[in-house]
Design an enzyme around this catalytic site. Structure first.
Site, PDB file in Angstrom:
ATOM      1  N   LYS A 140      24.343  10.909  20.323  1.00  0.00           N
ATOM      2  CA  LYS A 140      24.776  12.022  19.481  1.00  0.00           C
ATOM      3  C   LYS A 140      25.971  12.786  20.060  1.00  0.00           C
ATOM      4  O   LYS A 140      26.531  13.636  19.375  1.00  0.00           O
ATOM      5  CB  LYS A 140      23.604  12.968  19.232  1.00  0.00           C
TER       6      LYS A 140
HETATM    7  N1  PMP Z   1      17.080   7.812  18.721  1.00  0.00           N
HETATM    8  C1  PMP Z   1      17.100   9.074  19.168  1.00  0.00           C
HETATM    9  C2  PMP Z   1      16.487   9.391  20.486  1.00  0.00           C
HETATM   10  C3  PMP Z   1      17.655  10.110  18.380  1.00  0.00           C
HETATM   11  O1  PMP Z   1      17.655  11.380  18.821  1.00  0.00           O
HETATM   12  C4  PMP Z   1      18.205   9.777  17.128  1.00  0.00           C
HETATM   13  C5  PMP Z   1      18.765  10.866  16.261  1.00  0.00           C
HETATM   14  N2  PMP Z   1      17.739  11.698  15.741  1.00  0.00           N
HETATM   15  C6  PMP Z   1      18.140   8.444  16.688  1.00  0.00           C
HETATM   16  C7  PMP Z   1      17.596   7.482  17.534  1.00  0.00           C
HETATM   17  C8  PMP Z   1      18.586   8.029  15.317  1.00  0.00           C
HETATM   18  O2  PMP Z   1      19.911   8.256  15.031  1.00  0.00           O
HETATM   19  P1  PMP Z   1      20.408   8.599  13.563  1.00  0.00           P
HETATM   20  O3  PMP Z   1      20.117  10.054  13.310  1.00  0.00           O
HETATM   21  O4  PMP Z   1      21.862   8.325  13.606  1.00  0.00           O
HETATM   22  O5  PMP Z   1      19.667   7.742  12.585  1.00  0.00           O
END
Ligand code: PMP
Length: 310
Positions: free
Chosen positions: A46
């Protein structure tokens, strides 16, 4: 390597290759590749979204020097936005359902953010509603809303996917990745589809998420799983969903740490479980690509590597 700000260290993460030698499920001649996004400075995928959202907000005038950025988040997006916001001296407020890891909340605070809690039972939907209420209270505030904002998949389309094809070329059989907001999955999938129209797209969710028709309930795997269908997934030719139990996800997370030195979070374990199932059923010579989104040290208070029950 000399850098002038930590934001410059975001991205260009390595990709680890696993073969039959490491995992017997992988047929000889096939491989699973995992992009190690936990090696970003904020510990997760992120960071890329944070930088992209803040730059886009500044370029479009939605963010000015006085803006407070408000966002509902399980934590990693908050950490990513906070790191990006620091480069411009911007204030941040994150709305976090209580259940999410204490470490992530401590890290957001360490980066100068204010945390507002919402009840665990209200899930991320409750956090979104509270963030919208807060926006009304702060006259100069910006709510990126990662769940609806097309900048979210765009960040991964532009910043992450090209790194995959630069290292792996276009000969990718399957892309397997967890779905939270769906930004990573859809952004990367769209980029890869343009180069390899026959690519298989496997979305990964924990049991308790609704993508393959299951009933919504709580789960321990953190960061993936949805309570509603992410808008970003509409019109994507998704091959299928892999629904991973907490037991399976945590078993792989522990194995990745103990046998391979990869200190990743449980959504990485779930992604690996799904990638192994996928590669095992594909012809020899297949290349399966997945993502390890965050580090596991932010879940130590939840005994991520030592739980007896998983
Ligand atoms: N894995 C983790 C540890 C996350 O924090 C996130 C984001 N919430 C994701 C996967 C999934 O990413 P996205 O929000 O882009 O689907």
């Amino acid at each position: 390597m000399i850098i002038d700000s930590i934001q410059a260290a975001i991205g260009q993460t390595p990709i680890i290759r696993f073969t039959h030698r490491e995992f017997l499920e992988i047929p000889e001649g096939s491989a699973v590749y995992a992009k190690l996004e936990y090696l970003n400075p904020g510990g997760s995928i992120k960071d890329r979204l944070g930088v992209y959202l803040v730059n886009e907000g500044l370029a479009s005038g939605k963010i000015t020097q006085e803006t407070t950025i408000i966002e509902p988040t399980a934590g990693n997006t908050g950490i990513g936005i906070a790191i990006a916001a620091l480069a411009f001296g911007l204030s941040t407020i994150f709305v976090v359902p209580e259940k999410f890891s204490l470490e992530k909340q401590a890290l957001m605070r360490a980066l100068g953010a204010e945390i507002v809690h919402t009840p665990t039972e209200e899930g991320i939907i409750g956090a979104i509603a509270e963030a919208k209420r807060l926006k009304e209270k702060y006259p100069n505030s910006y709510l990126p809303l990662q769940f609806d904002n097309l900048a979210n998949p765009a960040a991964y389309y532009q910043l992450l996917a090209p790194e995959l094809t630069a290292d792996l070329g276009d000969d990718i059989t399957s892309f397997v990745a967890g779905i939270g907001s769906g930004g990573t999955f859809s952004g990367v999938a769209r980029y890869l589809l343009e180069r390899t129209p026959a690519i298989r797209l496997i979305g990964v969710e924990p049991e308790g998420s609704i993508l393959s028709g299951g009933v919504s309930h709580s789960h321990e795997i953190e960061g993936i799983g949805v309570e509603f269908l992410p808008t970003f997934l509409e019109d994507l030719p998704i091959t299928g969903y892999a629904t991973i139990s907490d037991f399976e996800g945590f078993a792989l997370t522990r194995k990745l740490a103990k046998e391979h030195g990869l200190l990743v979070g449980s959504s990485s374990g779930a992604a690996m479980a799904a990638a192994l199932t996928e590669v095992a059923q594909l012809p020899v010579g297949s290349q399966v690509v997945t993502i390890f989104p965050d580090t596991g040290d932010r879940y130590l208070s939840k005994n991520i590597y030592s739980r007896e029950d998983y």
